[in-house]
Design an enzyme around this catalytic site. Structure first.
Site, mmCIF file in Angstrom:
data_model
loop_
_atom_site.group_PDB
_atom_site.id
_atom_site.type_symbol
_atom_site.label_atom_id
_atom_site.label_comp_id
_atom_site.label_asym_id
_atom_site.label_seq_id
_atom_site.Cartn_x
_atom_site.Cartn_y
_atom_site.Cartn_z
ATOM 1 N N HIS A 181 -37.282 21.558 -3.770
ATOM 2 C CA HIS A 181 -36.533 22.287 -3.926
ATOM 3 C C HIS A 181 -35.158 21.788 -3.325
ATOM 4 C CE1 HIS A 181 -36.610 25.824 -6.258
ATOM 5 N NE2 HIS A 181 -35.826 26.497 -5.518
ATOM 6 N N ARG B 147 -32.187 20.653 -4.509
ATOM 7 C CA ARG B 147 -32.174 21.560 -5.452
ATOM 8 C C ARG B 147 -30.709 22.898 -5.044
ATOM 9 N NH1 ARG B 147 -32.398 25.358 -10.148
ATOM 10 N NH2 ARG B 147 -32.299 27.504 -9.364
ATOM 11 N N HIS C 154 -29.733 30.954 -12.113
ATOM 12 C CA HIS C 154 -29.715 32.319 -11.433
ATOM 13 C C HIS C 154 -29.231 33.491 -12.622
ATOM 14 C CE1 HIS C 154 -29.374 29.717 -7.464
ATOM 15 N NE2 HIS C 154 -30.675 29.871 -7.951
ATOM 16 N N TYR D 150 -25.344 29.850 -0.842
ATOM 17 C CA TYR D 150 -24.642 28.179 -0.947
ATOM 18 C C TYR D 150 -23.356 28.399 -0.577
ATOM 19 C CZ TYR D 150 -28.294 27.482 -3.752
ATOM 20 O OH TYR D 150 -30.009 27.666 -4.171
#
Length: 304
Positions: free
Chosen positions: A250, A253, A276, A285
């Site tokens: 992950h 990602r 999402h 982010y």
């Protein structure tokens, strides 16, 4: 022939009966414990750890995975509560000699900022397969997998579920089926496409077995690569690359999204690529790389 039942299921059923009969837990609470503990015990089983032999470190690694897959802090807190109750039950019933969850504390209900690699760290990690086994059988598979994870930002479950039909490499896209079987198209860069083609043409045909089906990434026996195997591949190469940050599939990602936003990508476009359903999940982010934000402020603000 019926499928052999995992030994932990009987222990879990005993605990759930205790919750219902002795503590009068509702059906909904019982269902939550079944879901949370089922995931935890299946994870222990895949790691080769019996519930009664689990150590605090095992529980912390599991909690880290919950963070890495993006589970909300409130859900992680519920998981920890279930795990603590379960291990306390094992100790009380003398099914274990210690309670490894005794000093595992609930997280603060604040937004979790995932671990992200710098662009330089990512480059080093992506080169690690060439250093680990440049002439090994699995170099092409591992290199293709790491490049694909970073190029697309897909979840590890999406990666492992890929089939040949999902790849549209001539067009530079991959068709991904995410949470709730939602379908999306994600661009794939030329570097990842090049390594994927080499793996598919040069290595995968010789790895295939009767259990391979159309799965892209295979293990040494020709079967589909497992989630735990993917984790191990990532972590082994992180060690070779000298990366000390907590890392999992992950992490690719998280780094994919962060690097896109740092480069000026539109938040809505990144949301679409990540799959999402809500922009809120993508906005995390924008808060990760504080040094980058400070640098932008310093460069562009008149009083920076």
């Amino acid at each position: 022939m019926p499928e052999r039942e995992e030994p932990w299921r009987k222990t879990l059923e005993t605990f759930l009966n205790y919750l219902t009969l002795e503590r009068n837990f509702s059906g909904n609470t019982r269902a939550s414990y079944l879901n949370d503990l089922g995931r935890y015990l299946a994870w222990l089983h895949e790691c080769g750890v019996k519930p009664e032999e689990a150590a605090p470190g095992d529980i912390r690694k599991f909690i880290q995975e919950l963070h890495e897959i993006g589970l909300e802090a409130s859900s992680i807190a519920r998981n920890i509560s279930a795990i603590r109750s379960f291990h306390k039950f094992l100790l009380t019933e003398r099914l274990a000699t210690m309670n490894p969850a005794e000093n595992i504390h609930q997280p603060k209900l604040a937004r979790y900022l995932p671990s992200v690699l710098t662009i330089e760290e990512m480059a080093t990690l992506l080169d690690a397969p060439l250093k680990r086994h440049p002439t090994s059988t699995f170099m092409l598979r591992d290199k293709a997998m790491l490049e694909f994870l970073y190029a697309t930002g897909v979840r590890v479950s999406e990666l492992l579920g890929l089939s040949r039909l999902n790849l549209h490499m001539d067009d530079g896209f991959v068709r991904v089926f995410g949470k709730g079987s939602k379908e999306r198209l994600v661009p794939v860069g030329q570097t990842a496409i090049s390594w994927m083609k080499r793996y598919l043409d040069e290595l995968r045909p010789g790895m295939m077995s009767a259990t391979s089906h159309d799965t892209i990434f295979l293990n040494s026996r020709g079967g589909p690569l497992s989630r735990m195997a993917a984790w191990n591949i990532v972590r082994e190469h992180a060690v070779i690359a000298g990366i000390e940050k907590p890392i999992s599939p992950h992490t690719f990602r998280h780094s994919f999204a962060t690097h896109l936003l740092e480069g000026g990508a539109d938040l809505r476009v990144v949301q679409e690529m990540l799959g999402h359903s809500s922009i809120i999940a993508t906005q995390i982010y924008t808060h990760i790389d504080r040094s980058f934000i400070k640098e932008v402020h310093k460069t562009f603000h008149p009083r920076g």
